[in-house]
Design an enzyme around this catalytic site. Sequence first.
Site, PDB file in Angstrom:
ATOM      1  N   TYR A  76       0.836  -1.209   0.000  1.00  0.00           N
ATOM      2  CA  TYR A  76       0.000   0.000   0.000  1.00  0.00           C
ATOM      3  C   TYR A  76       0.871   1.260   0.000  1.00  0.00           C
ATOM      4  O   TYR A  76       0.670   2.158  -0.820  1.00  0.00           O
ATOM      5  CB  TYR A  76      -0.905  -0.026   1.229  1.00  0.00           C
ATOM      6  N   LYS A 125       1.156   4.116  -2.914  1.00  0.00           N
ATOM      7  CA  LYS A 125       0.694   5.507  -2.728  1.00  0.00           C
ATOM      8  C   LYS A 125       1.848   6.503  -2.909  1.00  0.00           C
ATOM      9  O   LYS A 125       1.647   7.608  -3.411  1.00  0.00           O
ATOM     10  CB  LYS A 125       0.035   5.670  -1.358  1.00  0.00           C
TER      11      LYS A 125
END
Length: 235
Positions: free
Chosen positions: A159, A163
């Site tokens: 994640y 990002k």
Amino acid sequence: MTNTKNHSGKMALVTGGNRGIGLETARQLAELGFTVLIGVRDLAKGEAAASKLGGKVEPIALDVATPDAAARAAAEVERRFGRLDILVNNAAIHYDPSARALRPDWSVIREAFETNVFGAWRVAAAFAPLLGVSGHGRLVNVSSEGGSLASMGAGAPAYSTSKATLNALTRILAAELRGAGVLVNAICPGWVATDMGGPGGRPVAQGAAGIVWAATLPDDGPTGGFFRDGKRLPW
Ligand SMILES: NC(=O)c1ccc[n+]([C@@H]2O[C@H](COP(=O)([O-])OP(=O)(O)OC[C@H]3O[C@@H](n4cnc5c(N)ncnc54)[C@H](OP(=O)(O)O)[C@@H]3O)[C@@H](O)[C@H]2O)c1
């Protein structure tokens, strides 16, 4: 951060719009007068979600992880509406806080990048010409402070790296779209109580408000920035 101007006649697209922060962002944009398309993987779920919202909201098939889907959706929007004023790249997967980079699960990491990075990238590229037609286009990449290099630590490897890459893409797109009058920013919605965020986070309305702020910036607003609640975050 309230924006009370009426935007009727203008078009917005929110990816991953059938639940969570995306759905609430669609609701708030519809309340401001935008016609809102919610990009969904399952049109039946999208229709059920759209029917719960006031204003002009309709689903459009857009699985961002499918390579040709963004170009198909952009062609449909061009044919039916001829414009797009706001694009919100919201769809994302695989918040993996208990995973560790030293025990990489490559299928999770690849899937996270396919949706969170390549998905947002393909959608941005496919819709950039329509945002340019608007003359006042706004592109919002829904990111996370988890992607901030300044505060990055152990865990959530898929994640957080996805990002961080989305943040890098935000800077590049902002520079490439500056001449077309399109403002491009990365927004962290904060910790929000959704399926992804789990219980205990803040209400979706608060998380979506910062996205709507970036989606409705005036022409002299910032571009190429990273914000939460309208305030700058460190990269
Ligand atoms: N919640 C938080 O605390 C938090 C914090 C920081 C950042 N964010 C960011 O905020 C955004 C929204 O998060 P959320 O909490 O609302 O997540 P969520 O509740 O898990 O909802 C995710 C949405 O994305 C859609 N989606 C997933 N993969 C897709 C794909 N390939 N194509 C199209 N749609 C897809 C899902 O559709 P389906 O129903 O079909 O699965 C769903 O509508 C994400 O970018 C997330 O990273 C959230």
